[in-house]
Scaffold this active site. Sequence first.
Site, PDB file in Angstrom:
ATOM      1  N   HIS A  74      49.401  28.016  67.014  1.00  0.00           N
ATOM      2  CA  HIS A  74      48.435  29.068  66.708  1.00  0.00           C
ATOM      3  C   HIS A  74      47.560  28.667  65.518  1.00  0.00           C
ATOM      4  O   HIS A  74      48.087  28.447  64.425  1.00  0.00           O
ATOM      5  CB  HIS A  74      49.216  30.355  66.396  1.00  0.00           C
ATOM      6  CG  HIS A  74      48.380  31.520  66.042  1.00  0.00           C
ATOM      7  ND1 HIS A  74      48.666  32.361  64.989  1.00  0.00           N
ATOM      8  CD2 HIS A  74      47.248  32.007  66.600  1.00  0.00           C
ATOM      9  CE1 HIS A  74      47.778  33.312  64.921  1.00  0.00           C
ATOM     10  NE2 HIS A  74      46.885  33.124  65.878  1.00  0.00           N
ATOM     11  N   ASP A  83      40.041  29.502  66.924  1.00  0.00           N
ATOM     12  CA  ASP A  83      39.064  30.593  67.029  1.00  0.00           C
ATOM     13  C   ASP A  83      37.636  30.066  66.873  1.00  0.00           C
ATOM     14  O   ASP A  83      37.375  29.253  65.976  1.00  0.00           O
ATOM     15  CB  ASP A  83      39.342  31.628  65.938  1.00  0.00           C
ATOM     16  CG  ASP A  83      40.776  32.130  65.986  1.00  0.00           C
ATOM     17  OD1 ASP A  83      41.108  32.865  66.922  1.00  0.00           O
ATOM     18  OD2 ASP A  83      41.568  31.755  65.087  1.00  0.00           O
ATOM     19  N   HIS A 120      38.861  31.955  61.920  1.00  0.00           N
ATOM     20  CA  HIS A 120      39.472  33.188  62.414  1.00  0.00           C
ATOM     21  C   HIS A 120      38.760  34.441  61.921  1.00  0.00           C
ATOM     22  O   HIS A 120      38.330  35.278  62.709  1.00  0.00           O
ATOM     23  CB  HIS A 120      40.947  33.250  62.014  1.00  0.00           C
ATOM     24  CG  HIS A 120      41.595  34.528  62.434  1.00  0.00           C
ATOM     25  ND1 HIS A 120      41.633  35.652  61.635  1.00  0.00           N
ATOM     26  CD2 HIS A 120      42.189  34.875  63.593  1.00  0.00           C
ATOM     27  CE1 HIS A 120      42.231  36.635  62.282  1.00  0.00           C
ATOM     28  NE2 HIS A 120      42.583  36.186  63.468  1.00  0.00           N
TER      29      HIS A 120
END
Length: 265
Positions: free
Chosen positions: A26, A55, A68
């Site tokens: 992640h 992201d 992000h």
Amino acid sequence: MSLCLIILTLAALHPAPGTATHACAHRGDLANAPENTLPAIRSAVEKGAPQIEFDVQVTRDGHLVIMHDSTVDRTTSGAGRVAELTFEEIRALDAGSWFSPEFAGVQVPTLREVLEVIPETILCNVHLKGGVEVATESARLIRDMGRLHHCFLACNRAQAEAAKAVAPEIMICNMDRQGGNRTAYVDDTIARGAEFIQLHWGQGTAGLKEDVARLHAAGVRVNWFGAQEEGLIRTLAEAGVDYILTNDLDLCLRVLKEVGGNATE
Ligand code: G3P
Ligand code: MG
């Protein structure tokens, strides 16, 4: 390349849903390097993460950058909204020192740079932030780089439609979570024909194995966000989840290795 080699390569890239449980890093290996930067991505690659999530946002002047938050405040030396800063302004920022002096001078990367360091054997979970522009431009870049076979867009319906207008074959992870109701989310994802779903820890694990089986029967691969605890990782593997998004890549890789990465057979 022989036909046999092509088939073997595609099988490795797209294992049948339900055959194994894998780790997804992640925002890269965020426990050991600043999230969403090239060092975090490289670390995840080197450790063997089969999927990496990051992201994507669009700068004021239309560049695709990896970050992000909607502002640069938390993860860089600067301040302001990504959408209101130019690429040159964002590139001048230090995106590493907030994490550790060891990473001083690390810059905010572009989508192209991230794709250039991720091998085509690793799935890219391209999480779109913002509106439809990021979807259109990300799909265009992924298509033009010839990377449609290992990248999918984690996005909402409007973004998926915008991306498919550019690259009809692009893979989608349905991120419209149906207000937290897992059954409705599963039904909607199957109805849309999305390639991935990303179940959320907040939806709980009760009845998970049955929902995963239903998704696999429809050809949907199952991501889970997120798991940093050994017990939960084991539960998810037993339920047949395909990919676990984790903030603790080392732990997740170790536990999945112990369960054989293949708890559904
Ligand atoms: O399912 C949410 C997951 O993709 C992580 O999202 O953007 O909060 O890191 P984010
Ligand atoms: Mg994300």
